[in-house]
Scaffold this motif. Structure first.
Motif, short mmCIF file in Angstrom:
data_model
loop_
_atom_site.label_atom_id
_atom_site.label_comp_id
_atom_site.label_asym_id
_atom_site.label_seq_id
_atom_site.Cartn_x
_atom_site.Cartn_y
_atom_site.Cartn_z
N UNK A 141 -2.47 1.74 -0.74
CA UNK A 141 -1.57 1.75 -1.86
C UNK A 141 -1.88 2.95 -2.76
N UNK A 142 -0.93 3.23 -3.63
CA UNK A 142 -1.10 4.32 -4.57
C UNK A 142 -1.10 3.77 -5.99
N UNK A 143 -1.86 4.40 -6.83
CA UNK A 143 -1.91 3.98 -8.23
C UNK A 143 -1.97 5.21 -9.11
N UNK A 144 -0.98 5.31 -9.99
CA UNK A 144 -0.98 6.38 -10.98
C UNK A 144 -1.71 5.91 -12.22
N UNK A 145 -2.41 6.82 -12.86
CA UNK A 145 -3.13 6.50 -14.09
C UNK A 145 -3.22 7.74 -14.95
N UNK A 146 -3.69 7.55 -16.18
CA UNK A 146 -3.88 8.67 -17.07
C UNK A 146 -2.84 8.82 -18.15
N UNK A 147 -1.84 7.96 -18.13
CA UNK A 147 -0.82 8.04 -19.15
C UNK A 147 -1.34 7.60 -20.51
N UNK B 148 10.01 7.88 1.03
CA UNK B 148 8.57 7.71 0.88
C UNK B 148 8.03 6.57 1.74
N UNK B 149 6.81 6.77 2.23
CA UNK B 149 6.15 5.71 2.98
C UNK B 149 5.36 4.80 2.05
N UNK B 150 4.73 5.40 1.06
CA UNK B 150 3.98 4.63 0.09
C UNK B 150 4.48 4.97 -1.31
N UNK B 151 4.61 3.95 -2.12
CA UNK B 151 5.06 4.14 -3.50
C UNK B 151 4.09 3.44 -4.43
#
Length: 121
Positions: free
Chosen positions: A1-7, A108-111
């Protein structure tokens, strides 16, 4: 999985660096696209980084302000955002597509889930 952070919350003119971390798979064979969805607007792909590190810019407002980079050893892609404006306020997310960049979320394959960026005036 992907995880965005830093906002977070930043004043206009400030900077943020977002991270997109992968778990369960290696980013080596994937192009990573950053998306954003502003309030009341559709999600849009804004910039992508190819497997070998070159970038593809999809949105004109990115030019000269946002850059993307990757550290495959850390399995992470970064979005450096400078000179932020109130209109950059949005949820930013990342997604992975095998080999080749795309601006289309459906490709996309992973979101990953997004991270909120709020720019105050």
């Amino acid at each position: 999985q992907l995880q965005a952070s830093g906002g977070g919350l930043v004043q206009a003119g400030g900077s943020l660096r977002l991270s997109c971390a992968a778990s369960g798979f290696s980013l080596d064979s994937y192009a990573i696209t950053w998306f954003r969805q502003a309030p009341g607007k559709e999600r849009e792909g804004i910039i992508c980084i190819q497997m070998r590190g070159s970038s593809v810019v999809y949105a004109g407002f990115v030019q000269g302000r946002f850059t993307v980079s990757r550290d495959n050893a850390k399995n992470t892609v970064y979005l450096q955002m400078n000179s932020l404006r109130p209109e950059d306020t949005a949820v930013y997310s990342c997604a992975a597509r095998t080999y080749i960049c795309s601006r289309d979320n459906i490709a996309m394959k992973y979101r990953g889930k997004g991270t909120q960026v709020t720019v105050s005036s």
